[in-house]
Design a protein around this motif. Sequence first.
Motif, PDB file in Angstrom:
ATOM      1  N   TRP A 201       0.840  -1.203   0.000  1.00 42.37           N
ATOM      2  CA  TRP A 201       0.000   0.000   0.000  1.00 42.37           C
ATOM      3  C   TRP A 201       0.879   1.258   0.000  1.00 42.37           C
ATOM      4  N   PRO A 202       1.501   1.574  -1.122  1.00 38.86           N
ATOM      5  CA  PRO A 202       2.371   2.757  -1.166  1.00 38.86           C
ATOM      6  C   PRO A 202       1.547   4.050  -1.156  1.00 38.86           C
ATOM      7  N   GLU A 203       2.218   5.132  -0.800  1.00 37.04           N
ATOM      8  CA  GLU A 203       1.577   6.451  -0.896  1.00 37.04           C
ATOM      9  C   GLU A 203       2.097   7.221  -2.104  1.00 37.04           C
ATOM     10  N   ILE A 204       3.426   7.188  -2.270  1.00 39.37           N
ATOM     11  CA  ILE A 204       4.044   8.029  -3.290  1.00 39.37           C
ATOM     12  C   ILE A 204       4.548   7.182  -4.457  1.00 39.37           C
ATOM     13  N   SER A 205       4.060   7.495  -5.644  1.00 43.31           N
ATOM     14  CA  SER A 205       4.596   6.885  -6.854  1.00 43.31           C
ATOM     15  C   SER A 205       4.572   7.950  -7.944  1.00 43.31           C
ATOM     16  N   ASN A 206       5.527   7.833  -8.864  1.00 41.12           N
ATOM     17  CA  ASN A 206       5.645   8.832  -9.925  1.00 41.12           C
ATOM     18  C   ASN A 206       6.053   8.173 -11.233  1.00 41.12           C
ATOM     19  N   GLY A 207       5.535   8.707 -12.327  1.00 41.03           N
ATOM     20  CA  GLY A 207       5.938   8.204 -13.630  1.00 41.03           C
ATOM     21  C   GLY A 207       4.746   7.978 -14.543  1.00 41.03           C
ATOM     22  N   VAL A 208       4.879   6.945 -15.369  1.00 40.98           N
ATOM     23  CA  VAL A 208       3.881   6.672 -16.398  1.00 40.98           C
ATOM     24  C   VAL A 208       3.512   5.196 -16.358  1.00 40.98           C
ATOM     25  N   VAL A 232       1.270   9.669 -13.625  1.00 41.55           N
ATOM     26  CA  VAL A 232       1.115   9.588 -12.167  1.00 41.55           C
ATOM     27  C   VAL A 232       2.055  10.588 -11.509  1.00 41.55           C
ATOM     28  N   ASN A 233       1.484  11.422 -10.644  1.00 44.44           N
ATOM     29  CA  ASN A 233       2.278  12.414  -9.931  1.00 44.44           C
ATOM     30  C   ASN A 233       1.991  12.297  -8.437  1.00 44.44           C
ATOM     31  N   ASN A 234       3.002  11.908  -7.663  1.00 42.27           N
ATOM     32  CA  ASN A 234       2.847  11.740  -6.212  1.00 42.27           C
ATOM     33  C   ASN A 234       1.643  10.859  -5.843  1.00 42.27           C
ATOM     34  N   GLY A 235       1.500   9.764  -6.555  1.00 43.10           N
ATOM     35  CA  GLY A 235       0.443   8.802  -6.226  1.00 43.10           C
ATOM     36  C   GLY A 235      -0.911   9.120  -6.816  1.00 43.10           C
ATOM     37  N   GLN A 236      -1.000  10.206  -7.574  1.00 40.19           N
ATOM     38  CA  GLN A 236      -2.283  10.588  -8.167  1.00 40.19           C
ATOM     39  C   GLN A 236      -2.210  10.508  -9.691  1.00 40.19           C
ATOM     40  N   ILE A 237      -3.255   9.955 -10.296  1.00 41.06           N
ATOM     41  CA  ILE A 237      -3.344   9.920 -11.758  1.00 41.06           C
ATOM     42  C   ILE A 237      -3.796  11.303 -12.215  1.00 41.06           C
ATOM     43  N   VAL A 238      -2.913  12.018 -12.899  1.00 43.30           N
ATOM     44  CA  VAL A 238      -3.235  13.407 -13.258  1.00 43.30           C
ATOM     45  C   VAL A 238      -3.698  13.544 -14.705  1.00 43.30           C
ATOM     46  N   GLU A 239      -3.435  12.506 -15.510  1.00 44.38           N
ATOM     47  CA  GLU A 239      -3.879  12.576 -16.910  1.00 44.38           C
ATOM     48  C   GLU A 239      -3.967  11.169 -17.476  1.00 44.38           C
ATOM     49  N   VAL A 240      -5.021  10.927 -18.239  1.00 45.22           N
ATOM     50  CA  VAL A 240      -5.168   9.649 -18.947  1.00 45.22           C
ATOM     51  C   VAL A 240      -5.388   9.973 -20.418  1.00 45.22           C
ATOM     52  N   SER A 256     -17.620   9.157 -10.466  1.00 48.34           N
ATOM     53  CA  SER A 256     -17.574   8.670  -9.085  1.00 48.34           C
ATOM     54  C   SER A 256     -17.747   9.809  -8.071  1.00 48.34           C
ATOM     55  N   GLU A 257     -17.408  11.033  -8.479  1.00 45.38           N
ATOM     56  CA  GLU A 257     -17.443  12.180  -7.561  1.00 45.38           C
ATOM     57  C   GLU A 257     -16.768  11.824  -6.244  1.00 45.38           C
ATOM     58  N   ASP A 258     -15.642  11.161  -6.361  1.00 41.75           N
ATOM     59  CA  ASP A 258     -14.930  10.629  -5.208  1.00 41.75           C
ATOM     60  C   ASP A 258     -13.519  11.218  -5.231  1.00 41.75           C
ATOM     61  N   LYS A 259     -13.145  11.879  -4.153  1.00 41.49           N
ATOM     62  CA  LYS A 259     -11.870  12.600  -4.175  1.00 41.49           C
ATOM     63  C   LYS A 259     -10.670  11.662  -4.237  1.00 41.49           C
ATOM     64  N   TRP A 260     -10.882  10.386  -3.900  1.00 41.87           N
ATOM     65  CA  TRP A 260      -9.756   9.447  -3.932  1.00 41.87           C
ATOM     66  C   TRP A 260      -9.728   8.614  -5.204  1.00 41.87           C
ATOM     67  N   ALA A 261     -10.685   8.822  -6.100  1.00 42.60           N
ATOM     68  CA  ALA A 261     -10.815   7.931  -7.268  1.00 42.60           C
ATOM     69  C   ALA A 261      -9.538   7.885  -8.105  1.00 42.60           C
ATOM     70  N   ARG A 262      -8.852   9.013  -8.229  1.00 39.00           N
ATOM     71  CA  ARG A 262      -7.671   9.064  -9.091  1.00 39.00           C
ATOM     72  C   ARG A 262      -6.368   8.718  -8.366  1.00 39.00           C
ATOM     73  N   TYR A 263      -6.489   8.346  -7.097  1.00 33.18           N
ATOM     74  CA  TYR A 263      -5.269   8.024  -6.344  1.00 33.18           C
ATOM     75  C   TYR A 263      -4.984   6.526  -6.393  1.00 33.18           C
ATOM     76  N   LEU A 264      -3.714   6.186  -6.502  1.00 35.64           N
ATOM     77  CA  LEU A 264      -3.338   4.778  -6.545  1.00 35.64           C
ATOM     78  C   LEU A 264      -3.495   4.156  -5.164  1.00 35.64           C
TER      79      LEU A 264
END
Length: 343
Positions: A201-208, A232-240, A256-264
């Motif tokens: 269960w990581p918090e921080i991940s970066n890349g593609v 992916v920027n700091n564990g969040q999907i910022v663009e697809v 989803s209107e869910d603030k965590w939906a885009r987070y890994l």
Amino acid sequence: MFDLRSADLLRAFTRQLELCKVQRGEHVVVLTEPSSRGDYVAAAFGAAQTLGAHALVVTASGGSPAPMPSTHTGAGPGLVSVLADQVAQGVLKAADLVVDLTSEGFIHAPVQQEILAAGTRIIFVCDAPEVLIRNMPQEGDKARVQAGVDLVNRSQVMHVSSAAGTDLTVELRNAQPEFQVGFADDPGRWDHWPSTMVLCWPEISNGVIVLDEGDILLPFKEYVRSRTTLHVNNGQIVEVTGGAEATMLNTFFEDSEDKWARYLSHMGWGLMKTGDWFATAMYGKNEIMGMDARAFAGNFLWSTGPHPVLDRDSYAHLDIAQRNNTVRIDGTTVVDAGHLVEH
Ligand SMILES: [Fe+2]
């Protein structure tokens, strides 16, 4: 007129309960909802009796708190009727083993942690009979997944790459690695039949992350048709970006209107050598949860949404299973271009 399906499954369920170390005189509760498979209920009940345990079937009212259809999604939100009922929870806490035959299970419902804390073992079962039997776990699988957990525990970084373009760096500090092995043998343990995987269960991940043709999107139970790129920027999907699947994922996040939906969320790799990548194509969506895809040996499995380690409650849970990735944990390769490497 006869129906021998439960008798046909009795041996498999008995083997599963033996792996769960059911002892004579223990209390096995088979937890069901009205839509649970009758043949599984009978087989679990018969297996518990065969092993000399006290067998009890508890049927709670159907109805999920999750705002999505209960079609074996893997979101594990639990049943409202159990979440709101101390008596039902008390029965589960008093059991030695719960065979959870509900459609979705309770993996992401906090009440499950309370039940496990009472020492109850829980084995969740919802895939199709052939999937269960083909992927019957072996006792030795536990040492295999534990080796992966130990490796993640003593490492700093997971790196995932692929010829398709994936290049993701994941920080493993406080990632709390764990495993699924397909049976629940220790007090307070939850597991899922079938499964053999290492996750964390990581918090921080970066890349593609690049989804390639043939990768599997869950809970949709559909194969990717065109390459899709997730930044992916700091564990969040910022663009697809990409084709139809990019549109689908962006719409899912938006709806989803869910603030965590885009987070890994959880991330790991499969070790289930009997897994079949084509099971997703061969069954109806209501017949399987998709554990062949999730635990397939040599996959890279990652997810979005709920993250109990970071106290993120969310129903927007995607599991995405990918082939042909290379997964390195510090300097150790555990998956090489989609092939499982065991040391
Ligand atoms: Fe998941």
